[in-house]
Scaffold this active site. Structure first.
Site, mmCIF file in Angstrom:
data_model
loop_
_atom_site.group_PDB
_atom_site.id
_atom_site.type_symbol
_atom_site.label_atom_id
_atom_site.label_comp_id
_atom_site.label_asym_id
_atom_site.label_seq_id
_atom_site.Cartn_x
_atom_site.Cartn_y
_atom_site.Cartn_z
ATOM 1 N N ASP A 38 0.837 -1.208 0.000
ATOM 2 C CA ASP A 38 0.000 0.000 0.000
ATOM 3 C C ASP A 38 0.875 1.263 0.000
ATOM 4 O OD1 ASP A 38 -2.635 0.862 -0.092
ATOM 5 O OD2 ASP A 38 -2.780 1.117 2.082
ATOM 6 N N SER A 121 -2.831 -9.639 2.683
ATOM 7 C CA SER A 121 -2.857 -10.022 4.112
ATOM 8 C C SER A 121 -1.608 -10.766 4.597
ATOM 9 C CB SER A 121 -4.089 -10.881 4.473
ATOM 10 O OG SER A 121 -5.236 -10.077 4.618
ATOM 11 N N THR A 122 -0.664 -11.036 3.725
ATOM 12 C CA THR A 122 0.460 -11.893 4.156
ATOM 13 C C THR A 122 1.643 -11.115 4.713
ATOM 14 O OG1 THR A 122 1.484 -11.927 1.962
ATOM 15 C CG2 THR A 122 -0.127 -13.654 2.445
ATOM 16 N N TYR A 125 -0.477 -7.944 8.075
ATOM 17 C CA TYR A 125 -1.694 -8.575 8.597
ATOM 18 C C TYR A 125 -1.499 -10.042 8.986
ATOM 19 C CZ TYR A 125 -4.696 -4.477 7.783
ATOM 20 O OH TYR A 125 -5.295 -3.237 7.836
#
Ligand code: AR6
Length: 179
Positions: A38, A121-122, A125
Site C-alpha cells: 500500500d 494479508s500476508t 496482517y
C-alpha cells in the site's frame, strides 16, 4: 508464464511497475495508506491518491474500492482490505476470499481487462503464506470459471519465496504451463 487460456499469470517484483489496467493494493479499512504494498502504491501514484481514497472510504474487511491510478502506469487502483490474521477461526479464510472476489467484481463492473494482485494479508496482517496462497488461487480459479473478465489476472509476488510457493501451487492445480 501463462495459465489456462492465458488468463492467469505469475510474476515477481514491484506491482507498481506493472503495465496492467488495474493494480490491487492491500489496504486498511480507512484507506489511509500505510506500509508494504500500500505504501508503494501510494508513493508511485502520488499524493492525490489519498484524496481519491477519502471519497470512497471507509472500506470494510473483505471489501474493495476503486480509484484512478493517477501517476501509476495502471489506469486504476483497486483498494482491497484483507483480514488481520488472528487464530484462523475468526472468519479469516472467508474474508480473504471475499477480498479477492470483490476486487474481481469491481474490475468487471468497470470493464477492466487486466488486474494484478499482491499477496493480500500476508505482510503486516500476518496471514500464513501457504494458506493465503491457496485461498488466492482458489478464489481466482473459481472466478475464471464463471466470468470472462478480467481477461488477464496476474499474481504479483514480492520475492522468491512467494513466487515459488505460487508457482508450485498453480502447477499442482493445473493452472500454469510454460508460455
Ligand atoms: N509489490 C508487490 N508486493 C509487495 C510490494 C510491492 N511493491 N511491497 C510489499 N509487497 P502488506 P497486508 C507484498 O504488509 O498484510 C499496510 O500498511 C508483501 O511482501 O503490504 O495485507 C496497509 O495500509 C506481502 O507479500 O499487506 C494495511 O494497513 C504483501 O505485499 C496493511 O499494511 C502484503 O503485505 C495491510 O497488510
Amino acid at each position: 508464464m501463462s495459465g489456462i487460456a492465458g488468463r492467469i499469470r505469475l510474476v515477481t517484483g514491484d506491482i507498481t511497475t506493472l503495465d496492467v489496467q488495474a493494480v490491487v493494493t492491500a489496504a486498511n479499512k480507512g484507506l489511509r495508506g500505510g506500509g508494504g504494498v500500500d505504501g508503494a502504491v501510494h508513493r508511485a501514484a502520488g499524493p492525490e491518491l489519498l484524496h481519491a481514497c477519502r471519497a470512497v472510504a471507509p472500506c470494510p474487511t473483505g471489501q474493495s474500492r476503486l480509484t484512478p491510478g493517477l501517476a501509476l502506469a495502471a489506469d486504476w487502483v483497486i483498494h482491497t482490505v484483507g483480514p488481520i490474521y488472528r487464530d484462523g477461526n475468526s472468519g479469516e479464510a472467508e474474508l480473504l476470499a471475499s477480498a479477492y472476489w470483490t476486487a474481481l467484481a469491481l474490475a468487471v463492473e468497470h470493464s477492466i481487462d487486466g488486474v494484478a494482485f499482491p499477496c493480500i494479508s500476508t505482510g503486516v496482517y500476518g496471514y500464513p503464506a501457504d494458506a493465503a496462497c491457496d485461498i488466492a488461487i482458489e478464489s481466482v480459479h473459481r472466478w475464471v470459471q464463471t466470468s470472462n473478465l478480467p481477461r488477464v489476472i496476474i499474481f504479483c509476488c514480492f520475492g522468491d519465496a512467494d513466487f515459488q510457493r505460487y508457482e508450485s501451487r498453480l502447477r499442482q492445480v493445473g493452472l500454469l504451463s510454460e508460455a
